[in-house]
Design an enzyme around this catalytic site. Structure first.
Site, PDB file in Angstrom:
ATOM      1  N   LYS A  55       0.818  -1.215   0.000  1.00 47.82           N
ATOM      2  CA  LYS A  55       0.000   0.000   0.000  1.00 47.82           C
ATOM      3  C   LYS A  55       0.849   1.262   0.000  1.00 47.82           C
ATOM      4  CE  LYS A  55      -4.237   1.687   2.173  1.00 47.82           C
ATOM      5  NZ  LYS A  55      -4.668   2.225   0.908  1.00 47.82           N
ATOM      6  N   GLY A  59       6.470   0.793   5.727  1.00 46.54           N
ATOM      7  CA  GLY A  59       7.371  -0.107   5.006  1.00 46.54           C
ATOM      8  C   GLY A  59       7.412   0.190   3.523  1.00 46.54           C
ATOM      9  N   CYS A  60       6.265   0.451   2.938  1.00 46.88           N
ATOM     10  CA  CYS A  60       6.203   0.713   1.497  1.00 46.88           C
ATOM     11  C   CYS A  60       6.876   2.038   1.152  1.00 46.88           C
ATOM     12  CB  CYS A  60       4.758   0.683   1.015  1.00 46.88           C
ATOM     13  SG  CYS A  60       3.993  -0.948   1.251  1.00 46.88           S
ATOM     14  N   SER A  61       6.750   3.010   2.018  1.00 46.46           N
ATOM     15  CA  SER A  61       7.408   4.301   1.796  1.00 46.46           C
ATOM     16  C   SER A  61       8.925   4.142   1.882  1.00 46.46           C
ATOM     17  CB  SER A  61       6.924   5.340   2.817  1.00 46.46           C
ATOM     18  OG  SER A  61       5.537   5.578   2.647  1.00 46.46           O
ATOM     19  N   ALA A  89      10.141   2.360  -1.299  1.00 45.35           N
ATOM     20  CA  ALA A  89      10.136   3.270  -2.442  1.00 45.35           C
ATOM     21  C   ALA A  89      11.310   4.253  -2.355  1.00 45.35           C
ATOM     22  CB  ALA A  89       8.810   4.025  -2.511  1.00 45.35           C
TER      23      ALA A  89
END
Length: 152
Positions: free
Chosen positions: A38, A43-45, A48
């Site tokens: 998401k 974690g995804c940030s 990225a």
């Protein structure tokens, strides 16, 4: 999940601006396809941002980075703008690529079981075959591990 040596399933999904992007558009190049749960989650940030930090190294080695989640194009627009992401993010709300790559799986969190995207990364070779898989990729080290594998 797919196996090393298998032909990677082609997909056509929209980027943040509504443009259709296909895996086959990049035949002849190595492609890193990373699936993440998401936009704008911790974690995804971090993942990225790690890809962003390593982008010059990927770019100078002619390696394409594609991130895929089930978030909307608008969500991707905001995510890209917030972190100034220099690579492609694709929206897969119908789970076409997510399911084709076997990353839609049962997850357990806080004692609850639900279906979701398991953070996973595939490296696709110039001929469209899977050359490496990082199942349950770690957000902070995934980009560096890929570079270590590809740029020796």
């Amino acid at each position: 999940m797919l196996q090393i040596g298998e032909k990677a399933p082609d997909f056509t999904l929209n980027d943040k601006d509504g443009n259709a992007v296909s895996l086959s558009d990049f035949r002849g190049k190595k492609v890193v396809v990373y699936f993440y749960p998401k936009d704008n989650t911790p974690g995804c940030s971090r993942q990225a941002q790690a890809f962003k930090a390593a982008h010059d190294s990927f770019n100078s080695n002619d390696i394409v980075i594609i991130g895929i989640s089930k978030d909307s194009e608008k969500s991707h627009q905001n995510f890209v703008a917030k972190y100034e992401l220099p690579f492609i993010l694709l929206s897969d709300p119908e789970l076409k690529a997510i399911q084709a790559y076997g990353v839609w799986q049962e997850k357990k969190m806080y004692g609850k079981t639900s279906m979701g995207v398991v953070r996973s990364t595939y490296i696709i070779d110039e001929d469209g075959k899977v050359m490496k898989i990082f199942p349950k990729a770690k957000p902070d080290t995934n980009a560096a591990e890929i570079l270590e594998f590809l740029v020796k």
